[in-house]
Design a protein around this motif. Sequence first.
Motif, PDB file in Angstrom:
ATOM      1  N   PRO A   1      49.786  43.518  47.476  1.00 37.19           N
ATOM      2  CA  PRO A   1      48.648  43.768  46.579  1.00 37.19           C
ATOM      3  C   PRO A   1      49.051  43.636  45.115  1.00 37.19           C
ATOM      4  N   ILE A   2      48.137  43.146  44.287  1.00 43.45           N
ATOM      5  CA  ILE A   2      48.396  43.023  42.851  1.00 43.45           C
ATOM      6  C   ILE A   2      47.126  43.409  42.096  1.00 43.45           C
ATOM      7  N   LYS A   3      47.282  44.208  41.045  1.00 45.87           N
ATOM      8  CA  LYS A   3      46.135  44.674  40.277  1.00 45.87           C
ATOM      9  C   LYS A   3      45.656  43.582  39.327  1.00 45.87           C
ATOM     10  N   SER A   4      44.342  43.435  39.197  1.00 42.77           N
ATOM     11  CA  SER A   4      43.782  42.439  38.293  1.00 42.77           C
ATOM     12  C   SER A   4      42.465  42.943  37.712  1.00 42.77           C
ATOM     13  N   ILE A   5      42.040  42.308  36.630  1.00 41.48           N
ATOM     14  CA  ILE A   5      40.746  42.600  36.038  1.00 41.48           C
ATOM     15  C   ILE A   5      39.957  41.295  35.993  1.00 41.48           C
ATOM     16  N   VAL A   6      38.648  41.394  36.012  1.00 44.30           N
ATOM     17  CA  VAL A   6      37.806  40.193  36.022  1.00 44.30           C
ATOM     18  C   VAL A   6      36.986  40.124  34.742  1.00 44.30           C
ATOM     19  N   LYS A   7      37.052  39.000  34.073  1.00 42.30           N
ATOM     20  CA  LYS A   7      36.283  38.747  32.858  1.00 42.30           C
ATOM     21  C   LYS A   7      35.616  37.380  32.977  1.00 42.30           C
ATOM     22  N   LYS A   8      34.272  37.391  32.928  1.00 43.26           N
ATOM     23  CA  LYS A   8      33.486  36.150  33.000  1.00 43.26           C
ATOM     24  C   LYS A   8      33.874  35.300  34.212  1.00 43.26           C
ATOM     25  N   GLY A   9      34.065  35.993  35.348  1.00 45.67           N
ATOM     26  CA  GLY A   9      34.338  35.302  36.602  1.00 45.67           C
ATOM     27  C   GLY A   9      35.776  34.878  36.817  1.00 45.67           C
ATOM     28  N   VAL A  10      36.664  35.212  35.875  1.00 47.68           N
ATOM     29  CA  VAL A  10      38.075  34.854  36.001  1.00 47.68           C
ATOM     30  C   VAL A  10      38.913  36.115  36.169  1.00 47.68           C
ATOM     31  N   SER A  11      39.838  36.090  37.153  1.00 48.05           N
ATOM     32  CA  SER A  11      40.736  37.234  37.366  1.00 48.05           C
ATOM     33  C   SER A  11      41.965  37.107  36.477  1.00 48.05           C
ATOM     34  N   TYR A  12      42.344  38.232  35.852  1.00 46.63           N
ATOM     35  CA  TYR A  12      43.507  38.253  34.963  1.00 46.63           C
ATOM     36  C   TYR A  12      44.495  39.311  35.437  1.00 46.63           C
TER      37      TYR A  12
END
Length: 401
Positions: A373-384
């Motif tokens: 598992p890896i934590k990510s955030i989503v902005k305007k449909g893109v995962s960062y």
Amino acid sequence: MKKKVLALLVTFVMMFTMVGCNAQGVELINELKTVSTWEAMETKSNLDVSFTYQGESFKANAEVVSYSNSKDLQMEATMTIKNVEFSGQKIDVTKAPFKISPIKFYMDGMKFYVSTSFIKDVAAMAGVDPSTLVDVSKDYLALDLTSAMEMSGMSKEQITKLSSQGFDIYANSKVEVPVTKKDNTYTVELKDSQLVDAFFDLCAEAIDAQAATLTETYKAMGLTDDQIKEALAQAKAIYGPETKAIIKPMVTGSTAKASYTFNKDSYVADMSAAIKVAVDKEKFDISVAEKSEVKKVDKKAITFPTSVKVYTMEDLMAMTTPSQVIEVAQKDCIVEKGVTYVPLKATLAKVGLTVGYDSKAKTTYIKELNNMPIKSIVKKGVSYVSVDQLAELGLVCEITK
């Protein structure tokens, strides 16, 4: 190379697969189960190790004295290396350049300590500045596995539960391991193919017996039911007929023996193994003999070191994982609360890693790293993903204009 590593790892563990399911074996298990209920114990062990490879030989003898409180997962121990011999030449371990001071160990829950003097002694023998390896400004180095345990989803209670289940697994096992008894001494002796069969078959039974507890752990890690089923199947396949067929010819001629003599509030364990490993045209001979005197004692408080440099599992991974530099254009990055984030899929693709998403568990994971598992955030449909999190995996992001 992978075959060599597999052979060595399996044979080392096989040395301690030494109890079975006949009547005497069940008696032995019950004796050991009683010992496991002791609140505290003291152990004095004498250990002999030898290793031969391509005409070169290494021999060492050490004494280990320890006190342990298994209920609280606490321990203190001192290992004193007495004799060392390399290809027939005796080495004086009390004087430079081969001096090895007594090594102090501690365990407190998920934190493991080792005296810094040991690191300094080994570095001196290799002609290396120890400060280039780790921070040696403190008297002790400690590895804190708390975060690793939290990541696995396991609690101390679950670890204890898994351990206690082991006795029941052995007692109910269908694996034929011969155990003989004379007076109050139990003896087990196995040869090459018996060692392999006992080890692999017991491991396969253990996976089945502990499936419920393992499932709880995997769920805590965020795995779906399908992923859990696959993980259990893969684990059991490792100990299947195909792997046994690979290992058996590698360890022809190997033997292992263990005897346990029980008295009131004490016992003596005498274990030895001569493991012969042949991989392709290369051969290794590994011999280990350990005699331990163990006695039940009253519980006491352990004074743990205060001059300590603590490393987490993340620190250890960062130290041991070769760094890969990934160039990411500044225009593709975002900054949130002072933390720099880079596009998850595009960045990992540059080093051959692919990202998956589990819609049921709502978790993102890296496929090539065993679905980690890896934590990510989503902005305007893109995962960062944050550059800090990638750094823990040995991936260093270089932001370019």
